[in-house]
Enzyme design. Structure first.
Site, PDB file in Angstrom:
ATOM      1  N   TYR A 119       0.865  -1.182   0.000  1.00  0.00           N
ATOM      2  CA  TYR A 119       0.000   0.000   0.000  1.00  0.00           C
ATOM      3  C   TYR A 119       0.900   1.229   0.000  1.00  0.00           C
ATOM      4  CZ  TYR A 119      -3.425   3.518   1.276  1.00  0.00           C
ATOM      5  OH  TYR A 119      -4.190   4.650   1.289  1.00  0.00           O
ATOM      6  N   ASP A 160      -1.987  -1.602  -4.019  1.00  0.00           N
ATOM      7  CA  ASP A 160      -2.314  -0.243  -4.431  1.00  0.00           C
ATOM      8  C   ASP A 160      -1.015   0.545  -4.460  1.00  0.00           C
ATOM      9  OD1 ASP A 160      -3.099   2.343  -4.759  1.00  0.00           O
ATOM     10  OD2 ASP A 160      -4.476   2.396  -3.041  1.00  0.00           O
ATOM     11  N   HIS A 260     -12.093   1.368  -4.941  1.00  0.00           N
ATOM     12  CA  HIS A 260     -11.250   0.530  -5.801  1.00  0.00           C
ATOM     13  C   HIS A 260     -11.999  -0.748  -6.191  1.00  0.00           C
ATOM     14  CE1 HIS A 260      -7.197   2.442  -4.812  1.00  0.00           C
ATOM     15  NE2 HIS A 260      -7.988   2.978  -3.905  1.00  0.00           N
TER      16      HIS A 260
END
Length: 268
Positions: A119, A160, A260
DNA sequence: ATGGCTTACCAAGTAAGA
């Protein structure tokens, strides 16, 4: 057929990643994704809870092992749900001992696969220091990926990345050119990951499609004004085994979605 | 070029996300 003795082909694997924007708000979306796709490994980002607050029971009931990495304050947070046995190798990205942000988790699975859940910092908040932190974080990730590839480990990074790698990876006008998701320094570091020998799995199989993994809350989804910022990067041996890769928009269509959508790939 | 959403903090209004 599926693994086993010497000379047997490695088993087919499905890997996936999903930024859930709070796992406590999105547990039902995750459960439906698991039931439909049955990934062997699902990395989650923005779980936004401490490890002890993670709703592990309803995933364990589906046959998944759960490992959560959280932090106080309801920020960040990563986790892995695995249908195959795994051992945790790292709960933080090396290189900055004072870094208390829960943004990285790496495991080794039963079959010898190394997989890291990422992340990456957004980089738009916190002023110059916030952006500098993003660049440092990417430098640390490059160092780690280089070490894993130097060791010839079957290696995957999923998560991500908060990077639109090229102009093809966002809807025209979706972001100002000064945004930290499209900045030249950030894109250069993403390319540095690829130049190490990692393959962008989605682009490898869908080189020219308009593919997004994030759409802002509001009218952006129905207008398909999105960003491709969630990625799966594969070491050369894993890229050789890549047989399918996609964005699953079903959870984005459900009520009260994450902003997302999950990305997934299949390795033969 | 942003916060018009959404979330966690925790009880009112911030801060962050991207």
């Amino acid at each position: 057929m599926d693994g086993g003795g010497p000379g047997a082909p490695p088993p087919r694997l499905r890997l996936a990643s999903f930024n859930v924007n709070s796992v406590r708000q999105r547990a039902a979306h995750v459960r439906r994704f698991l039931e439909r796709q049955r990934p062997d490994l699902l990395f989650l980002q923005e779980t936004r809870c401490r490890a002890e607050e993670f709703p592990r029971l309803e995933f364990e009931a589906l046959g998944y092992r759960v490992h959560a990495v959280g932090q106080p304050g309801g920020r960040n947070g990563v986790a892995l749900l695995g249908r195959i046995p795994f051992e945790v190798v790292a709960e933080a990205l090396p290189g900055e001992p004072e870094d208390g942000q829960a943004r990285y988790l790496e495991v080794e699975t039963e079959g010898g696969l190394r997989a890291g859940g990422v992340y990456l910092p957004n980089g738009n908040s916190g002023g110059a220091e916030g952006f500098a932190y993003k660049l440092r974080w990417m430098d640390r990730l490059i160092d780690l990926a280089e070490a894993r590839l130097d060791a010839f480990l079957p290696f995957a990074l999923l998560g991500d990345f908060n990077v639109c790698p090229t102009g093809e990876d966002l809807a025209p006008g979706a972001l100002p050119p000064t945004d930290a998701l499209v900045s030249p320094e950030v894109r250069a570091r993403f390319r540095a990951l690829l130049h190490l020998g990692l393959t962008d799995a989605l682009r490898a199989l869908h080189p020219h499609d308009r593919l997004y993994t994030y759409w802002d809350y509001g009218p952006a989804f129905e207008e398909n004004r999105g960003l491709r910022i969630d990625h799966i990067l594969l070491s050369p041996d894993l890229a050789e085994r890549l047989s399918g890769c996609g964005v699953d928009i079903a959870p984005r269509v459900e009520p009260q979605p994450s902003d997302h959508a999950p990305v997934w790939c299949t390795l033969r």
